[in-house]
Design a protein around this motif. Structure first.
Motif, short mmCIF file in Angstrom:
data_model
loop_
_atom_site.label_atom_id
_atom_site.label_comp_id
_atom_site.label_asym_id
_atom_site.label_seq_id
_atom_site.Cartn_x
_atom_site.Cartn_y
_atom_site.Cartn_z
N ILE A 122 -11.71 -17.06 -4.98
CA ILE A 122 -12.02 -16.97 -6.42
C ILE A 122 -13.53 -16.89 -6.63
O ILE A 122 -14.04 -16.06 -7.40
N LEU A 123 -14.29 -17.74 -5.92
CA LEU A 123 -15.76 -17.74 -6.05
C LEU A 123 -16.34 -16.39 -5.66
O LEU A 123 -17.22 -15.85 -6.33
N ASN A 124 -15.83 -15.86 -4.55
CA ASN A 124 -16.30 -14.53 -4.12
C ASN A 124 -16.00 -13.48 -5.18
O ASN A 124 -16.83 -12.60 -5.46
N ALA A 125 -14.79 -13.58 -5.78
CA ALA A 125 -14.41 -12.61 -6.82
C ALA A 125 -15.32 -12.72 -8.02
O ALA A 125 -15.77 -11.72 -8.59
N ILE A 126 -15.64 -13.98 -8.42
CA ILE A 126 -16.53 -14.19 -9.58
C ILE A 126 -17.90 -13.58 -9.29
O ILE A 126 -18.51 -12.90 -10.15
#
Lengths: 438, 126
Positions: free
Chosen positions: A16-20
């Protein structure tokens, strides 16, 4: 599509962090695959997917809209440029600091420069300083009031000048909250102004000619006809009844006839001379001339009449006073002024001709009398052709007012001026100026 | 009269009180599936406007196009009110997205209890 059910929460949060971070960097195509857990972390992934898709779609829509608007703006600008450059009017846009934001080719041509060279320059750099305040005033007014200003004025350049008619229209922001600049449209009206001035001049000439014509007919109708009637009656009487006249009566009638003939001759002389001036047929030939001599000769021509009224005429002009003048014209002026002095001065009166320095190059000549004077209300009418001022002399001598018009014409041809100082009952001083000998 | 149709992704049926129920048993809703669901809906409702109960408890995603279709005139002309039945966090996110971004022009609410949703929809029966 199915994600490994055993993937740890830490791994999913890391995804999720990478996607954000990807979305933050502008990668809106990123999509996360939820697990089968269907927990909150999966919900965050689904939400993130939907947000990324929404942003991507909105971005695309905005880019499309921007492209469409840019295309429209470009087309609109192209139309504006074509229209503005096709126009013969000078079109320009000035901002609040009087800097040129736009100028069409016609306007640029006035400065012998291409529009690109002039755009960005202040008008202070392009116009003579003495023109700037007058130019800026209507622009500032359009800025301050929001009302279009229309001005017609002459712009003077070092080697030429031109008349322009300009409209200054405020250019508003689209929401009309603020004026961003002023659009000016100028048209060269030099030719129109020239034609207007020509018409004005012609009109003034026509008015003058009409007044001259009226004056001429008035003289013919009244001043010439009256004496001629007397002349006709007297000669008729002499022709029909000459045998009944005593020698004394014959002498008296002859004197009357002679006086009437002289008066008519003088009037005719003035009339002809005046007609010559109006036709432009009279030659102006100034030269170094002896004023004192001209005055003496003029006094001689009216000496007889002055003697009859016991009026003394004194020549106080300095001996051999020289002036630069057309002798024939100045003699006519002096004759007329002296004749008037004698005409409007009672028996035993006097007239004086004298001169003085007016300025370094000019002398002032005056013909003064202690006669009946002129009413204040009539003084300003004396040298005007459109005004009718004729009155009888102290012995009933006739007067047309034509002589003074002739004096004015002749003095003005010399570059001088003529005026009168008078008070009713206290005499008159007719004065004129002449150039001294060069 | 048909009162129940099942497509590859949806089941559409009319409840006794006239409310129409749409169950999404597809995990990933697409515009193609949504079109078929609307056709079935029209048959069930016989072209009349009805309150709609949508059960998205099994749904995991919905494409943007499908969301726009459900909020478009073709669909909204058939509906007087809409109640979502949600359960998981994912279905709540999907429903909230729809309500937040697509703003249907009729009363809409989320429920986790189907009976409560039906009670609420009854207010919009003609």
């Amino acid at each position: 599509m199915k994600q490994n059910f055993n993937i740890s929460n830490d791994e999913r949060i890391s995804k999720i962090l990478n996607a954000i971070m990807g979305v933050s960097a502008g990668d809106y195509q990123i999509r996360l695959i939820p697990s089968e857990k269907e927990d909150d972390i999966d919900a965050i992934m689904v939400g993130l997917n939907m947000l990324a898709e929404e942003i991507q779609s909105t971005k695309y829509s905005l880019e499309e809209l921007l492209k469409e608007k840019t295309d429209n703006l470009s087309k609109s600008e192209s139309k504006f440029h074509t229209l503005a450059n096709f126009a013969s009017e000078q079109i320009f846009i000035i901002n609040k600091d009087f800097v040129i934001e736009y100028m069409n080719e016609s306007a640029a041509k006035a400065f012998n420069a291409p529009p690109d060279y002039l755009i960005g320059k202040s008008i202070d750099e392009l116009f003579p300083p003495q023109e700037l305040e007058r130019m800026k005033a209507p622009m500032a007014k359009a800025f301050n009031t929001g009302i279009t200003q229309h001005v017609e004025r002459e712009i003077k350049f070092p080697h030429n000048s031109l008349w322009v008619s300009t409209s200054y229209a405020p250019v508003w922001f689209s929401d009309r909250s603020q004026i961003t600049s002023v659009l000016g449209i100028s048209r060269d009206i030099t030719e129109r102004k020239r034609a207007e001035n020509e018409i004005k001049e012609k009109n003034e000439q026509l008015i003058k000619l009409n007044a001259e014509k009226d004056k001429f007919f008035s003289i013919i109708a009244h001043d010439l006809k009256g004496p001629f009637n007397g002349f006709l009656n007297l000669t008729e009487l002499m022709a029909d009844s000459n045998e009944k006249f005593s020698p004394d009566e014959f002498i008296e009638y002859s004197k009357l006839l002679n006086e009437a003939a002289r008066s008519l001759y003088k009037l005719l002389e003035n009339l002809l001379e005046w007609a010559q001036v109006q036709k432009g047929a009279i030659n102006f030939t100034p030269k170094d001339s002896d004023l004192s001599k001209m005055v003496s000769q003029s006094i001689e021509t009216i000496f007889q009449r002055a003697l009859q009224k016991r009026i003394s005429i004194i020549n106080e002009i300095v001996h051999a006073q020289k002036v630069y003048a057309d002798e024939k014209m100045i003699s006519t002026v002096l004759r007329n002024l002296l004749s008037n002095a004698v005409k409007f001065t009672r028996t035993d009166g006097k007239a004086i001709v004298k001169s003085g320095s007016f300025d370094n190059d000019t002398i002032e000549v005056s013909v003064e009398d202690n006669g009946v004077g002129i009413a204040e209300k009539d003084i300003h009418k004396l040298f005007k052709i459109e005004e009718k001022v004729s009155s009888k002399g102290t012995d009933g001598e006739s007067s047309t007012g034509l002589g003074l018009l002739l004096c004015k014409e002749f003095i003005e041809m010399h570059g001088g001026k003529i005026w009168v100082e008078s008070e009713l009952g206290k005499g008159s001083k007719f004065k004129f100026t002449l150039h001294k000998t060069i | 009269m048909n009162n129940e149709i099942t497509t590859s992704s949806h089941k559409i049926l009319q409840l006794d009180d006239g409310i129409i129920k749409l169950i999404c048993f597809t995990r990933d809703e697409t515009i193609e599936k949504a079109r078929i669901a609307l056709d079935a809906f029209k048959i069930i409702s016989e072209g009349k406007k009805n309150p709609l109960l949508v059960d998205i408890r099994q749904q995991k995603s919905i494409s943007r196009e499908a969301r726009l279709f459900y909020s478009g005139k073709e669909f909204t002309d058939q509906v007087t009110s809409l109640a979502f039945v949600v359960e998981s966090a994912i279905s709540k996110v999907l429903a909230n997205f729809f309500l937040g971004l697509n703003k249907p022009p009729y009363p809409t609410r989320l429920f986790t209890n189907e009976d409560e949703a039906i009670e609420w929809l009854k207010n919009y029966l003609k």
